[in-house]
Motif scaffolding. Structure first.
Motif, short mmCIF file in Angstrom:
data_model
loop_
_atom_site.label_atom_id
_atom_site.label_comp_id
_atom_site.label_asym_id
_atom_site.label_seq_id
_atom_site.Cartn_x
_atom_site.Cartn_y
_atom_site.Cartn_z
N UNK A 324 0.84 -1.21 0.00
CA UNK A 324 0.00 0.00 0.00
C UNK A 324 0.87 1.25 0.00
N UNK A 325 1.97 1.19 0.76
CA UNK A 325 2.89 2.33 0.74
C UNK A 325 3.45 2.53 -0.67
N UNK A 344 4.12 9.63 3.08
CA UNK A 344 4.34 8.38 3.80
C UNK A 344 5.78 7.92 3.65
N UNK A 345 6.30 7.31 4.72
CA UNK A 345 7.70 6.92 4.79
C UNK A 345 7.76 5.49 5.32
N UNK A 346 8.38 4.58 4.57
CA UNK A 346 8.49 3.18 5.00
C UNK A 346 9.86 2.95 5.62
N UNK A 347 9.89 2.28 6.78
CA UNK A 347 11.14 2.02 7.47
C UNK A 347 11.27 0.54 7.81
N UNK A 348 12.49 0.06 7.71
CA UNK A 348 12.75 -1.34 8.02
C UNK A 348 14.22 -1.48 8.40
N UNK A 349 14.70 -2.71 8.44
CA UNK A 349 16.10 -2.92 8.77
C UNK A 349 16.38 -4.36 9.17
N UNK A 395 11.65 6.07 0.70
CA UNK A 395 11.03 7.39 0.64
C UNK A 395 10.23 7.58 -0.63
N UNK A 396 9.29 8.50 -0.56
CA UNK A 396 8.56 8.88 -1.76
C UNK A 396 8.86 10.34 -2.06
N UNK A 397 8.46 10.77 -3.22
CA UNK A 397 8.70 12.13 -3.69
C UNK A 397 8.40 13.14 -2.59
#
Length: 537
Positions: A324-325, A344-349, A395-397
């Motif tokens: 969805x992100x 919206x900002x997706x984070x992981x690791x 990241x998105x625009x």
């Protein structure tokens, strides 16, 4: 006393146990007393404790609800839309310019240019346990959002400017790092943002002039020169990094959704599908999505954020899947999403502990970035013992991450897309609006949106808070250098260097740190300069 004969005809006197020690009888009596008296007392005391503790928790929750409800009532009185429970309160936390194009920092949560200690003690020592986790989360569920409805009629389009293919001018390689402050060539933050405004993603300079040294990762001689810069704590870039190029080809939205979303209910049975054969039997990864009401993201420690005094948090966690992100990120590029809309900002690791387990148990990020996850030293992760794992940001625009510093020596790899990095050395710390109080939820970060520097002399800034204006006047003269980090490249950010990041298009970036360097450089400062400004981290 009775006489008793045994089998041998010997006569014994049987006193019925009266001759035995009285100690045993006393022990039995005490045991009976414990069972009949003390044990019930313990049970009663435990029940009383549980009742009182439960009452205390209920009281705390009731107080917390009163605080939040009272704050929300104040917001509604000031005209906040209360139709959607997911809407942010706006009146206190978010003040806007008259044209509603620019969100000012809340006066009370921005530190004054001096006297931060008193400011923090008087205003910001958060009341712990007086917040609800729901105040920091957005649950959209299966609700069709407006942008999703619109996107159904829009074909995915690439960004108007693809920064991975834009024109760049690179400096000549300097084999001996210049000393005395001539490298990296610095400008002021104000000049950099005047030449290329932060939100002008669709109109960059015709040719972007790179100031940092660029070294080909596949050239052994160039890598030796890069090590000299690294040892001096100077920023530089590596190009043509093979594992980033390989990951770029693999990291499609379908591939990442398979790894990030497998734990979600909708994909729980994905192990039985063809995707498992297509992408391999790799343990699923974790990730989460954050939302901001515009493109500016200021990160904070949730447990220290006091809604009563600070208003709504800068960002909220959402229940978005990666899929969805990614859909919104494609939408943002397709419609040229303005910076004033929700982002919206997706984070992981991958945690540092993962490198200590067998490789067949590694998650996708560790597998795809072997130099980042290698337990043995290499050029990218050169001190793995002090690494805190791999952090990834999709990241998105337009997504802009507020200025902050990291203690660790940082290798930042761009896998897809591109981001603009503005770096400032440790000596510039006093000019950047960094929060110095440890108890503050944004400690080590700045709440300043540097895009507002270009508004200082414009009419729309007349509603800008005084403290924000004072900080921006200082920040515009701070020394800085910029670079565009694009797919296949690594940026080295030395310890305690500040970085301000804008995603120029849909992008994926991962970084690994190699322990803290305290000495820094005479030209640009060290940990001591930052600690004087910020305090012991």
């Amino acid at each position: 006393m009775r006489r008793r004969n045994n089998n041998n005809g010997i006569v014994h006197l049987d006193d019925g146990g009266a001759a035995k020690s009285s100690v045993r009888r006393n022990r039995r009596r005490r045991k009976n007393m414990v069972e009949k008296v003390i044990f019930p007392i313990i049970i009663i005391a435990f029940v009383v404790f549980v009742i009182r503790h439960s009452s205390s928790i209920a009281t705390q929750r009731q107080k917390a609800r009163k605080i939040v409800n009272g704050f929300m009532r104040e917001q509604r009185q000031d005209g906040t839309n209360d139709d959607d429970p997911n809407d942010y309160p706006t009146a206190e936390q978010y003040k806007y310019s008259e044209d509603h194009q620019h969100r000012w920092a809340k006066e009370s949560i921005l530190p004054p240019p001096s006297g931060q200690k008193d400011w923090a003690i008087n205003f910001f020592v958060a009341s712990r346990n007086k917040i609800k986790k729901s105040d920091f989360k957005l649950a959209y569920g299966k609700k069709m959002l407006e942008w999703e409805d619109e996107s159904q009629n829009i074909q995915d389009r690439p960004p108007l400017v693809d920064y991975t293919k834009h024109s760049y001018a690179y400096p000549e390689i300097i084999s001996e790092p210049p000393r005395g402050g001539s490298y990296p060539p610095m400008d002021t933050l104000g000049n950099l943002l005047k030449k290329w405004p932060q939100n002008n993603y669709d109109n960059p300079p015709d040719v972007i002039e790179e100031k940092l040294q660029h070294f080909d990762f596949n050239d052994a001689k160039q890598l030796e020169i890069a090590k000299l810069y690294r040892d001096l704590e100077f920023p530089f870039k590596l190009t043509n990094v093979p594992e980033l190029i390989t990951a770029n080809a693999k990291w499609t939205d379908e591939y990442l959704s398979f790894h990030f979303d497998r734990k979600r209910k909708a994909l729980r049975n994905v192990e039985n599908t063809e995707l498992n054969e297509k992408y391999g039997h790799i343990p699923p990864s974790d990730g989460h999505c954050q939302e901001s009401i515009d493109s500016f993201f200021a990160f904070f420690t949730q447990r220290n954020w006091n809604i009563k005094t600070m208003g709504a948090p800068p960002t909220k966690d959402t229940d978005f899947t990666y899929a969805r992100w990614a859909k919104h990120a494609r939408y943002a590029d397709s419609v040229r999403l303005p910076h004033t809309k929700k982002h919206y900002y997706w984070q992981s690791g991958a945690p540092a502990a993962e490198r200590k387990i067998p490789k067949d148990q590694w998650t996708m990020i560790s597998v795809d970035l072997p130099s980042f996850s290698d337990p043995e030293p290499n050029f990218i992760s050169f001190n793995p013992k002090e690494s805190k794992g791999i952090q990834c940001r999709m990241g998105e625009r337009g997504v802009t991450a507020a200025t902050h510093y990291d203690g660790g020596r940082n290798m930042v790899g761009m896998i897809t897309g591109a981001k603009r990095y503005i770096l400032a050395p440790p000596l510039e710390c006093p000019k950047l609006g960094i929060v110095t109080e440890k108890k503050h939820p944004t400690f080590r970060h700045s709440l300043l949106n540097f895009d507002h520097i270009n508004l200082l002399d414009k009419p729309e800034s007349k509603t800008m808070p005084k403290s924000e204006r004072e900080w921006l006047e200082l920040a515009k003269d701070s020394k800085a250098v910029e670079t565009v980090l694009k797919a296949g490249e690594i940026l080295y950010i030395p310890s305690h260097w500040f970085h301000y990041i804008t995603s120029l298009q849909k992008s994926a970036q991962c970084n690994v740190r190699s322990g803290r360097e305290f000495n820094g450089s005479p030209e640009w400062g060290s940990s001591e300069d930052v600690l004087k400004c910020v305090g012991e981290a």
